[in-house]
Design a protein around this motif. Structure first.
Motif, PDB file in Angstrom:
ATOM      1  N   VAL A 271       0.830  -1.206   0.000  1.00  0.00           N
ATOM      2  CA  VAL A 271       0.000   0.000   0.000  1.00  0.00           C
ATOM      3  C   VAL A 271       0.866   1.259   0.000  1.00  0.00           C
ATOM      4  O   VAL A 271       2.049   1.228   0.334  1.00  0.00           O
ATOM      5  CB  VAL A 271      -0.944   0.024   1.220  1.00  0.00           C
ATOM      6  CG1 VAL A 271      -1.872  -1.186   1.205  1.00  0.00           C
ATOM      7  CG2 VAL A 271      -0.154   0.079   2.531  1.00  0.00           C
ATOM      8  N   HIS A 272       0.252   2.373  -0.394  1.00  0.00           N
ATOM      9  CA  HIS A 272       0.932   3.666  -0.303  1.00  0.00           C
ATOM     10  C   HIS A 272       1.051   4.117   1.152  1.00  0.00           C
ATOM     11  O   HIS A 272       2.089   4.646   1.566  1.00  0.00           O
ATOM     12  CB  HIS A 272       0.158   4.736  -1.083  1.00  0.00           C
ATOM     13  CG  HIS A 272       0.069   4.502  -2.558  1.00  0.00           C
ATOM     14  ND1 HIS A 272      -0.864   3.669  -3.116  1.00  0.00           N
ATOM     15  CD2 HIS A 272       0.796   4.998  -3.591  1.00  0.00           C
ATOM     16  CE1 HIS A 272      -0.726   3.664  -4.439  1.00  0.00           C
ATOM     17  NE2 HIS A 272       0.282   4.468  -4.750  1.00  0.00           N
ATOM     18  N   TYR A 273      -0.033   3.908   1.922  1.00  0.00           N
ATOM     19  CA  TYR A 273      -0.078   4.378   3.302  1.00  0.00           C
ATOM     20  C   TYR A 273      -0.748   3.325   4.192  1.00  0.00           C
ATOM     21  O   TYR A 273      -1.747   2.724   3.792  1.00  0.00           O
ATOM     22  CB  TYR A 273      -0.872   5.687   3.422  1.00  0.00           C
ATOM     23  CG  TYR A 273      -0.293   6.827   2.620  1.00  0.00           C
ATOM     24  CD1 TYR A 273       0.758   7.583   3.131  1.00  0.00           C
ATOM     25  CD2 TYR A 273      -0.790   7.138   1.361  1.00  0.00           C
ATOM     26  CE1 TYR A 273       1.303   8.632   2.405  1.00  0.00           C
ATOM     27  CE2 TYR A 273      -0.254   8.180   0.621  1.00  0.00           C
ATOM     28  CZ  TYR A 273       0.798   8.916   1.139  1.00  0.00           C
ATOM     29  OH  TYR A 273       1.339   9.945   0.417  1.00  0.00           O
ATOM     30  N   SER A 274      -0.191   3.135   5.369  1.00  0.00           N
ATOM     31  CA  SER A 274      -0.850   2.280   6.357  1.00  0.00           C
ATOM     32  C   SER A 274      -0.917   3.016   7.689  1.00  0.00           C
ATOM     33  O   SER A 274      -0.071   3.876   7.985  1.00  0.00           O
ATOM     34  CB  SER A 274      -0.106   0.949   6.529  1.00  0.00           C
ATOM     35  OG  SER A 274       1.155   1.142   7.144  1.00  0.00           O
ATOM     36  N   PHE A 275      -1.929   2.662   8.485  1.00  0.00           N
ATOM     37  CA  PHE A 275      -2.172   3.348   9.756  1.00  0.00           C
ATOM     38  C   PHE A 275      -2.409   2.308  10.842  1.00  0.00           C
ATOM     39  O   PHE A 275      -3.328   1.500  10.736  1.00  0.00           O
ATOM     40  CB  PHE A 275      -3.385   4.280   9.632  1.00  0.00           C
ATOM     41  CG  PHE A 275      -3.228   5.310   8.551  1.00  0.00           C
ATOM     42  CD1 PHE A 275      -2.636   6.540   8.815  1.00  0.00           C
ATOM     43  CD2 PHE A 275      -3.631   5.038   7.240  1.00  0.00           C
ATOM     44  CE1 PHE A 275      -2.467   7.480   7.819  1.00  0.00           C
ATOM     45  CE2 PHE A 275      -3.472   5.977   6.233  1.00  0.00           C
ATOM     46  CZ  PHE A 275      -2.874   7.198   6.523  1.00  0.00           C
ATOM     47  N   GLU A 276      -1.572   2.330  11.886  1.00  0.00           N
ATOM     48  CA  GLU A 276      -1.730   1.417  13.012  1.00  0.00           C
ATOM     49  C   GLU A 276      -2.478   2.148  14.111  1.00  0.00           C
ATOM     50  O   GLU A 276      -1.976   3.117  14.671  1.00  0.00           O
ATOM     51  CB  GLU A 276      -0.357   0.947  13.514  1.00  0.00           C
ATOM     52  CG  GLU A 276      -0.394  -0.344  14.325  1.00  0.00           C
ATOM     53  CD  GLU A 276      -0.849  -0.194  15.774  1.00  0.00           C
ATOM     54  OE1 GLU A 276      -1.163  -1.208  16.415  1.00  0.00           O
ATOM     55  OE2 GLU A 276      -0.887   0.951  16.279  1.00  0.00           O
ATOM     56  N   CYS A 277      -3.686   1.677  14.418  1.00  0.00           N
ATOM     57  CA  CYS A 277      -4.581   2.397  15.330  1.00  0.00           C
ATOM     58  C   CYS A 277      -4.872   1.594  16.590  1.00  0.00           C
ATOM     59  O   CYS A 277      -5.919   1.791  17.219  1.00  0.00           O
ATOM     60  CB  CYS A 277      -5.895   2.717  14.608  1.00  0.00           C
ATOM     61  SG  CYS A 277      -5.690   3.555  13.028  1.00  0.00           S
ATOM     62  N   ILE A 278      -3.958   0.720  16.979  1.00  0.00           N
ATOM     63  CA  ILE A 278      -4.212  -0.188  18.099  1.00  0.00           C
ATOM     64  C   ILE A 278      -3.248   0.053  19.256  1.00  0.00           C
ATOM     65  O   ILE A 278      -3.640   0.088  20.423  1.00  0.00           O
ATOM     66  CB  ILE A 278      -4.110  -1.659  17.627  1.00  0.00           C
ATOM     67  CG1 ILE A 278      -5.098  -1.916  16.488  1.00  0.00           C
ATOM     68  CG2 ILE A 278      -4.358  -2.610  18.789  1.00  0.00           C
ATOM     69  CD1 ILE A 278      -4.875  -3.211  15.762  1.00  0.00           C
ATOM     70  N   GLY A 279      -1.946   0.192  18.947  1.00  0.00           N
ATOM     71  CA  GLY A 279      -0.941   0.310  19.992  1.00  0.00           C
ATOM     72  C   GLY A 279      -0.281  -1.018  20.294  1.00  0.00           C
ATOM     73  O   GLY A 279       0.198  -1.253  21.398  1.00  0.00           O
TER      74      GLY A 279
END
Length: 383
Positions: A271-279
């Motif tokens: 992917v171009h961008y990934s977001f980790e939203c868990i910690g």
């Protein structure tokens, strides 16, 4: 109890009210009568109206954030009305609707003066916020001093907040939605818009579909992403993610291979961008590894436990990927939160789906159980 009392009755006086006190790690919150002392210079006392339950609060209860002192009143995603102000406070008055800011904006430190960051040096990451700036508490319960949390402590009917950590918002804003601007929505949405600066036509992956993850999905759609892959181990969250703009939803438990390999294959290299939203450090690695070699960027949004460490193959970065962190979505809080609330009032985004449960304040422990079981997106407590 003075909840609902008029300003003239309580200004300068100690207010007795209800608060959820965390006495020690691993124990349920206890609804107690606390004494809330008047604001000192450059402080305001706020009558809370609504507050959200965030995973960071749960991290504290589980002992994962070791810099927090007990007993403590948690809560950092709230909205309320100013009851009284201390000396030297300007631009705020009793009756104003406000949001306490878990990331302050002092306007004077090297970070506040730099347009590239919002990480004010008065945050808990730089200095303790277990007490007010003068190193004393405004909370007493059963003759014991109770500590503050992030200078917000929204799990109390009344709280005292430094001037640097409060933002005045639109008088017409609905408070049950406005509290989301204290943490969840700006954090996820801003990570996409400010930190990653996602371009139109991009391919994005969002790990974790709680309030912050869904806010990131909203941001990806607003930025014009062509493909938004939502990842969670709870299939019940997929329909909601799709209503916010996710184009595909996948559950890592459905695959025999690591999810980063699955995503890399389905996106022709990453992917171009990934977001980790868990910690979670393993999820952080997966989010980085699913980015495309040479130009992929991964953003860490979720806050890991204090003792967490992470190890990864340096080739991930050597071959051109970028790894970045984002705190409170990159927004300079005091000036940005009122603008975001104004945009919400102008119908620039719809946050209805972010709130899955609304409970009375005294059911706060039920709200935490909903969070831990994965049954909630955001639970809002009403006072």
């Amino acid at each position: 109890m003075c909840a609902g009392g008029r300003t003239m009755d309580t200004t300068g006086k100690v207010i007795k009210c209800k608060a959820a006190v965390a006495w020690e790690v691993g124990k349920p919150l206890s609804i107690e009568e606390v004494e809330v002392y008047p604001p000192k210079a450059n402080e305001v006392r706020i009558k809370m109206v609504a507050t959200g339950i965030c995973r960071t609060d749960d991290h504290v209860l589980k002992g994962a954030l070791q810099s927090i002192d007990f007993p403590v009143i948690l809560g950092h995603e709230g909205s309320g009305i100013i009851e009284s102000i201390g000396k030297e406070v300007t631009g705020l008055k009793p009756g104003d609707k406000v949001i306490p800011l878990c990331i302050p904006q002092c306007g004077k430190c090297s970070s506040c003066l730099n347009p590239k960051t919002n990480c004010c040096l008065k945050t808990h990451l730089s200095e303790s916020q277990n007490l007010m700036p003068d190193k004393t508490s405004r909370f007493v319960c059963k003759e014991k001093v109770v500590h503050h949390f992030l200078w917000t402590s929204t799990f109390s009917e009344y709280t005292v907040v430094p001037y640097d950590a409060v933002a005045k918002i639109d008088d017409q804003a609905p408070m049950d939605k406005a509290c989301l601007f204290g943490c969840g929505f700006p954090t996820g949405y801003g990570a996409v818009i400010n930190t990653a600066k996602v371009e139109s036509g991009s391919c994005c992956a969002v790990f974790g579909l709680g309030g912050i993850g869904l806010s990131a999905v909203i941001g990806c759609k607003a930025a014009g992403a062509a493909r938004i892959i939502a990842i969670d181990i709870n299939n019940d969250k997929f329909e909601k993610a799709k209503t916010f703009g996710a184009t595909e939803c996948i559950n890592p438990l459905d695959y025999s291979k690591p999810i980063q390999e699955v995503i890399t294959e389905m996106t022709n290299g990453g992917v171009h961008y990934s977001f980790e939203c868990i910690g979670n450090t393993e999820t952080m690695k997966a989010a980085l590894e699913c980015c495309h070699m040479g130009y992929g960027t991964s953003i860490i949004i979720g806050e890991a436990p204090s003792t967490a460490q992470i190890s990864f193959n340096p080739l991930m970065l050597f071959t051109g990927r970028t790894w970045k962190g984002s705190i409170f979505g990159g927004w300079k809080s005091k000036e940005a939160v009122p603008r975001l609330v104004a945009d919400f009032m102008a119908n620039k985004f719809n946050l209805d789906g972010l709130v899955s449960h609304m409970l009375p304040f005294n059911q706060i422990n039920e709200g935490f159980e909903l969070l831990r079981s994965g049954k909630s997106i955001r639970t809002i407590l009403m006072y």
